[in-house]
Design a protein around this motif. Structure first.
Motif, mmCIF file in Angstrom:
data_model
loop_
_atom_site.group_PDB
_atom_site.id
_atom_site.type_symbol
_atom_site.label_atom_id
_atom_site.label_comp_id
_atom_site.label_asym_id
_atom_site.label_seq_id
_atom_site.Cartn_x
_atom_site.Cartn_y
_atom_site.Cartn_z
ATOM 1 N N ALA A 105 0.838 -1.203 0.000
ATOM 2 C CA ALA A 105 0.000 0.000 0.000
ATOM 3 C C ALA A 105 0.871 1.250 0.000
ATOM 4 C CB ALA A 105 -0.935 -0.006 1.207
ATOM 5 N N GLY A 106 2.013 1.177 0.687
ATOM 6 C CA GLY A 106 2.944 2.305 0.679
ATOM 7 C C GLY A 106 3.516 2.570 -0.699
ATOM 8 N N ILE A 107 3.790 1.510 -1.443
ATOM 9 C CA ILE A 107 4.292 1.656 -2.819
ATOM 10 C C ILE A 107 3.242 2.343 -3.688
ATOM 11 C CG2 ILE A 107 4.933 0.375 -4.909
ATOM 12 C CD1 ILE A 107 6.201 -1.731 -2.995
ATOM 13 N N LEU A 108 1.998 1.894 -3.572
ATOM 14 C CA LEU A 108 0.920 2.511 -4.351
ATOM 15 C C LEU A 108 0.672 3.940 -3.897
ATOM 16 C CD1 LEU A 108 -1.283 2.269 -6.486
ATOM 17 C CD2 LEU A 108 -2.763 1.198 -4.764
ATOM 18 N N ASP A 109 0.747 4.179 -2.594
ATOM 19 C CA ASP A 109 0.542 5.515 -2.053
ATOM 20 C C ASP A 109 1.573 6.495 -2.620
ATOM 21 O OD1 ASP A 109 -1.238 6.767 0.183
ATOM 22 O OD2 ASP A 109 0.761 7.603 0.543
#
Length: 218
Positions: free
Chosen positions: A140-144
């Motif tokens: 989710a951090g990568i997508l964020d």
């Protein structure tokens, strides 16, 4: 194109919403997931993986939801949702591969534990959920980070990458996805993706229902 699908499932909704986004005509053949119709002989002749969705277009038979979206976009010439520029297409394809290999499993754990198990009379396994948390937050951090300063994954327009990445989160409230640490993902999903007519048209609600109920004023 004939699409074999059950609109309640993640990958089926992905395909139906994506086809609607690109305004591609198709015929829907319903395959009831909870009745196990995807395991029947007639469907196995189309997709021996016993998974949905699948597509038949003339002599071409396709499984894999992202492959169906890629094919449909090329067939209909929908360059706004699937650009032909080599660099842009490679960038977009990267997110499709990432979704199927990594993002889908990380989100699916929450769907199974918090949605499917209780619906079938079971209970979520906290150990499974806790073991999945680190991977979910990493991804989710990568997508964020990708969505920082962007309305959509590819920039200013919605593409099949947005549909594909949003699909595993389509029941995020019921799934209890821990999104508070990822504000860009929340903004993109709840304000951008969920405002798309194609996403609204393929709405799925808690309990895997396709029927919306209007709340009466007190």
């Amino acid at each position: 194109m004939k699409i074999y699908a059950d609109p309640i499932t993640i990958n089926c909704r992905k395909v139906l919403a994506g086809l609607d986004l690109m305004q591609a005509p198709y015929e829907l053949s319903h395959v009831d997931y909870f009745k196990g119709e995807q395991k029947g002989d007639a469907y196995l002749a189309i997709n021996p993986n016993a998974s949905i969705p699948a597509m038949v277009d003339g002599d071409l038979v396709l499984w894999e939801s992202n492959a169906i979206l890629q094919y449909a976009a090329d067939k209909t010439g929908s360059e706004t949702v699937y650009p032909r520029d080599a660099a842009q297409r490679a960038d977009l394809n990267r997110w499709l591969f990432w979704e199927s290999a990594s993002w889908f499993p990380a989100c699916y754990t929450y769907l199974v534990e918090n949605c499917v198990k209780p619906l079938l009379g079971g209970a979520p396994d906290d150990n499974v959920l806790q073991a999945n948390e680190v991977q979910f937050h990493k991804l989710a951090g990568i997508l964020d980070t990708r969505l920082q300063g962007r309305d959509w994954v590819m920039g200013s327009r919605a593409t099949i990458a947005d549909i594909a990445l949003a699909a595993p989160m389509h029941l995020h409230g019921w799934q209890k996805l821990p999104l508070n640490e990822h504000p860009n993902v929340r903004r993109w999903l709840m304000h951008n993706v969920e405002s798309l007519p194609s996403w609204d048209k393929t709405w799925v609600g808690e309990g895997f229902t396709l029927e919306r109920t209007l709340k009466k004023a007190a």
